[in-house]
Design a protein around this motif. Structure first.
Motif, short mmCIF file in Angstrom:
data_model
loop_
_atom_site.label_atom_id
_atom_site.label_comp_id
_atom_site.label_asym_id
_atom_site.label_seq_id
_atom_site.Cartn_x
_atom_site.Cartn_y
_atom_site.Cartn_z
N ALA A 124 0.85 -1.20 0.00
CA ALA A 124 0.00 0.00 0.00
C ALA A 124 0.88 1.24 0.00
O ALA A 124 0.79 2.10 0.88
CB ALA A 124 -0.93 -0.01 1.21
N GLY A 125 1.76 1.32 -1.00
CA GLY A 125 2.67 2.45 -1.12
C GLY A 125 2.20 3.46 -2.15
O GLY A 125 1.02 3.53 -2.50
N SER A 126 3.14 4.21 -2.70
CA SER A 126 2.80 5.31 -3.60
C SER A 126 2.00 4.84 -4.81
O SER A 126 1.05 5.50 -5.22
CB SER A 126 4.08 6.02 -4.07
OG SER A 126 4.75 6.61 -2.98
N TRP A 129 4.47 5.26 -22.94
CA TRP A 129 5.13 5.86 -21.78
C TRP A 129 5.87 7.14 -22.13
O TRP A 129 6.67 7.64 -21.33
CB TRP A 129 6.08 4.86 -21.13
CG TRP A 129 5.34 3.75 -20.45
CD1 TRP A 129 5.00 2.54 -20.98
CD2 TRP A 129 4.82 3.77 -19.13
NE1 TRP A 129 4.31 1.79 -20.05
CE2 TRP A 129 4.18 2.51 -18.91
CE3 TRP A 129 4.81 4.71 -18.09
CZ2 TRP A 129 3.55 2.19 -17.70
CZ3 TRP A 129 4.19 4.39 -16.89
CH2 TRP A 129 3.58 3.14 -16.71
N GLY A 130 5.64 7.71 -23.34
CA GLY A 130 6.19 9.01 -23.64
C GLY A 130 5.51 10.10 -22.82
O GLY A 130 4.48 9.87 -22.18
N ALA A 143 4.15 -2.84 -10.53
CA ALA A 143 3.76 -1.45 -10.77
C ALA A 143 4.23 -0.58 -9.61
O ALA A 143 3.53 -0.44 -8.60
CB ALA A 143 2.25 -1.34 -10.96
N ASP A 144 5.40 -0.04 -9.72
CA ASP A 144 5.97 0.90 -8.75
C ASP A 144 7.27 1.43 -9.33
O ASP A 144 7.53 1.24 -10.53
CB ASP A 144 6.19 0.22 -7.38
CG ASP A 144 7.03 -1.05 -7.46
OD1 ASP A 144 7.98 -1.08 -8.26
OD2 ASP A 144 6.74 -2.01 -6.73
N ALA A 145 8.11 2.08 -8.54
CA ALA A 145 9.34 2.67 -9.06
C ALA A 145 10.32 1.64 -9.58
O ALA A 145 11.26 1.98 -10.31
CB ALA A 145 10.00 3.52 -7.98
N ALA A 146 10.13 0.38 -9.24
CA ALA A 146 11.02 -0.67 -9.74
C ALA A 146 10.97 -0.79 -11.25
O ALA A 146 11.93 -1.24 -11.87
CB ALA A 146 10.67 -2.01 -9.10
N MET A 184 3.38 7.44 -8.32
CA MET A 184 1.92 7.51 -8.31
C MET A 184 1.37 7.54 -9.74
O MET A 184 0.32 6.95 -10.02
CB MET A 184 1.48 8.74 -7.52
CG MET A 184 1.82 8.64 -6.04
SD MET A 184 1.36 10.11 -5.08
CE MET A 184 -0.41 9.94 -5.06
N MET A 185 2.09 8.20 -10.63
CA MET A 185 1.69 8.18 -12.04
C MET A 185 1.68 6.75 -12.58
O MET A 185 0.77 6.34 -13.33
CB MET A 185 2.62 9.07 -12.86
CG MET A 185 2.36 9.08 -14.36
SD MET A 185 3.21 7.74 -15.25
CE MET A 185 4.91 8.23 -15.10
N VAL A 186 2.68 5.95 -12.20
CA VAL A 186 2.71 4.54 -12.61
C VAL A 186 1.47 3.82 -12.08
O VAL A 186 0.89 2.98 -12.78
CB VAL A 186 4.01 3.86 -12.13
CG1 VAL A 186 3.91 2.34 -12.23
CG2 VAL A 186 5.20 4.36 -12.93
N GLY A 187 1.05 4.15 -10.87
CA GLY A 187 -0.17 3.56 -10.34
C GLY A 187 -1.38 3.89 -11.19
O GLY A 187 -2.22 3.02 -11.47
N GLU A 188 -1.48 5.16 -11.61
CA GLU A 188 -2.58 5.56 -12.48
C GLU A 188 -2.54 4.82 -13.81
O GLU A 188 -3.55 4.29 -14.29
CB GLU A 188 -2.54 7.08 -12.73
CG GLU A 188 -3.00 7.94 -11.57
CD GLU A 188 -4.53 8.08 -11.52
OE1 GLU A 188 -5.22 7.45 -12.34
OE2 GLU A 188 -5.00 8.82 -10.64
#
Length: 541
Positions: A12-14, A115-116, A506-509, A524-528
């Motif tokens: 339950a992170g960013s 992802w551009g 789906a996170d900064a990884a 958070m954008m990756v989450g969206e």
């Protein structure tokens, strides 16, 4: 205990908070969130300046240590990572930075369609409630509140901005607008004087939904597979081992450290590393844990000839005054980040785009280890600091396993400053800080330079100081990198783990290359984007 959901979100992170919220908007979907940490209803989480306490809080933080690192004179580096609802967005410094447009265009050019910058901009705008206003770049009415500090920044910030202008650095009123380049004041993720984390923005408002279940203190120990498909998660909670099954997908959002760790514990990773630990290999995925990137930086610290926040936060009567002000009005120094001024600049004329991030903090806290002293206990004299970090490091590290024990910390090998390009850039940054400090506006407030000190002048002396005092600025990423080739990446452009069905990261990884600046907003954008892709794939779009 075994039960079944459509989707299981691990972490339950960013990013995980965003994904769980967006998926649970579909009432026909049953969503489970597993979080190893506990509640974010903690004073040190909610009060913005409380991140100084959360930095070492064992109940909020994984408190990782890296392996000794040759690039920083053989020292181990402390890595705080959020172990709490909201993840690292609940303990970070709240600076809101998206990254440069070229960062995301580069992601797309590396073989990641969708992802551009033109693709990610709608996701950024959708998540924002930018209190400074809405335009073609910025969004309003979204879940995440973004606050300007223009009217409340410390007076010393004006000297910093004037000094930067004197050396030719342009002023930028919005680092998330049409261009990131220039100097200015940072925006922060706060709402009415409280931290606005991913949990505050997304997860907590979704708790009332009957189709969303959040289980805290639930430590995922492995992902369950049937053949080549992820079908569930095993986790420990309350001293007991549980299983939850996923009818559709498992979404791993445990962060740049824990996502690759859990993949490897589950048998997805480099076979040569997993087999000696007795881990059955589900898929030989050599890049799991590799491609670790992080921003690193250092500060130049000054004794001030004018009052700084040290004068307010150090004496007991000052702390009492600002504490009462915060309790009564939710404003003042305790309602802000201490990274107030900053910017994105080119360290040398030949650079094609900004390659350094600047920081100006109107207080000082000299320290043996980064963050060892609480931010509300700064130096006993008036002081401040200017710092830099590298936007585009070329050094690469890795995350590995020391043991098959899921409760043991992973092995973190950062390899900081292991390329000549990174050291050259940091040296240019040190010279830039010295040029800013030599300007008339800065001379008005500098009584003396404490670190590195006036005796440090030559390139060799500055380089030695950089290696001795450089440390992480807490932006690890890239350890499950995105790309088309399963040999050189971990997930595809839709965040699906190569060779495995029903499993995404789906996170900064997943960042193939680190973005310029702070990583909470891109995460958070990756989450969206992940939620959007999952729902589209489910509908067959």
């Amino acid at each position: 205990m075994t039960d079944t959901f459509d989707f299981i979100v691990i972490g339950a992170g960013s990013a995980g908070c965003v994904i769980a919220s967006r998926l649970s908007e579909r009432t026909g979907l049953k969503v489970l969130v597993l979080e190893a940490g506990g509640s974010d209803r903690n004073f040190w989480v909610r009060m913005p300046i409380g991140y100084g306490k959360a930095f070492h809080h064992p109940g909020l933080n994984w408190k990782y240590m890296t392996e000794p690192d040759a690039g920083t004179t053989g020292e181990a580096c402390y890595w705080p990572r959020g172990k709490v609802i909201g993840g690292s967005s609940s303990i970070n410094a709240m600076v809101y930075i998206r990254g440069q447009a070229a960062d995301f265009d580069n992601w797309a050019a590396l073989g990641n369609p969708g992802w551009g910058f033109a693709d990610v901009l709608p996701a950024y705008r959708r998540m924002e409630d930018n209190l400074a206003g809405v335009d073609q770049w910025r969004g309003g009415g979204g879940p995440l509140t973004i606050t300007s500090i223009e009217d409340v920044a410390h007076p010393l910030c004006a000297n910093y901005l004037a000094g930067a202008a004197e050396v030719g650095l342009p002023r930028n009123g919005d680092f998330n607008g049409g261009t990131q380049e220039g100097v200015g004041l940072y925006q922060i993720t706060t709402r009415a004087g409280f931290r606005c984390s991913a949990a505050t923005a997304y997860l907590n408002p979704a708790r009332r939904r009957a189709n969303l279940e959040i289980r805290s203190h639930a430590h995922a120990t492995r992902i369950l597979f049937e053949g080549g498909r992820a079908v569930g998660v095993e986790y420990r909670r309350g001293g007991k081992l549980h299983r939850a099954m996923a009818g559709r997908e498992v979404i791993l959002s445990a962060g740049a450290v824990n996502s690759p760790q859990l993949l490897m514990l589950s048998g997805v990773g480099p076979a040569r590393s997993l087999k000696p630990l007795g881990i059955d290999v589900v898929r030989d995925a050599p890049m799991v844990g590799r491609n670790l990137q992080d921003h690193v930086g250092f500060d130049h610290v000054y004794r001030s000839s004018k009052p700084s926040l040290n004068d307010v936060l150090r004496p007991w009567w000052g702390r009492l005054a600002v504490g009462l002000r915060y309790l009564l009005n939710r404003d003042g120094p305790l309602s802000m980040s201490l990274n107030q001024g900053g910017g994105f600049v080119r360290s040398a004329p030949g650079r094609t785009r900004p390659n350094l991030q600047l920081y100006f903090s109107p207080l000082s806290y000299t320290r043996a280890l980064p963050g060892r002293r609480a931010l509300m206990s700064p130096d006993a004299f008036a002081g401040f600091q200017m710092g830099i970090s590298n936007c585009h490091p070329t050094s690469r590290g890795e995350i590995g396993l020391k043991t098959a024990d899921p409760f043991a910390a992973p092995k973190i090998v950062p390899n900081y400053l292991s390329t000549e390009a990174d050291m050259a850039e940091m040296l240019e940054g040190a010279r830039l800080l010295r040029r800013i400090a030599a300007t008339a506006p800065m001379r008005e407030i500098i009584a003396s330079e404490l670190k590195p000190g006036p005796a440090v002048q030559s390139d060799g002396e500055l380089a030695a100081d950089i290696r001795a005092r450089t440390s992480t600025v807490f932006h690890p990423c890239g350890t499950c990198g995105m790309g088309a080739d399963p040999v050189t990446s971990v997930v595809d452009a839709r965040l699906r783990v190569h060779g495995i069905e029903g499993l995404r990261v789906a996170d900064a990884a997943i960042f193939p290359v680190i973005p310029s600046g702070n990583l909470n907003a891109p995460s958070m954008m990756v989450g969206e984007k992940a939620a959007e892709m999952i729902l589209a794939d489910m509908a067959g779009v």
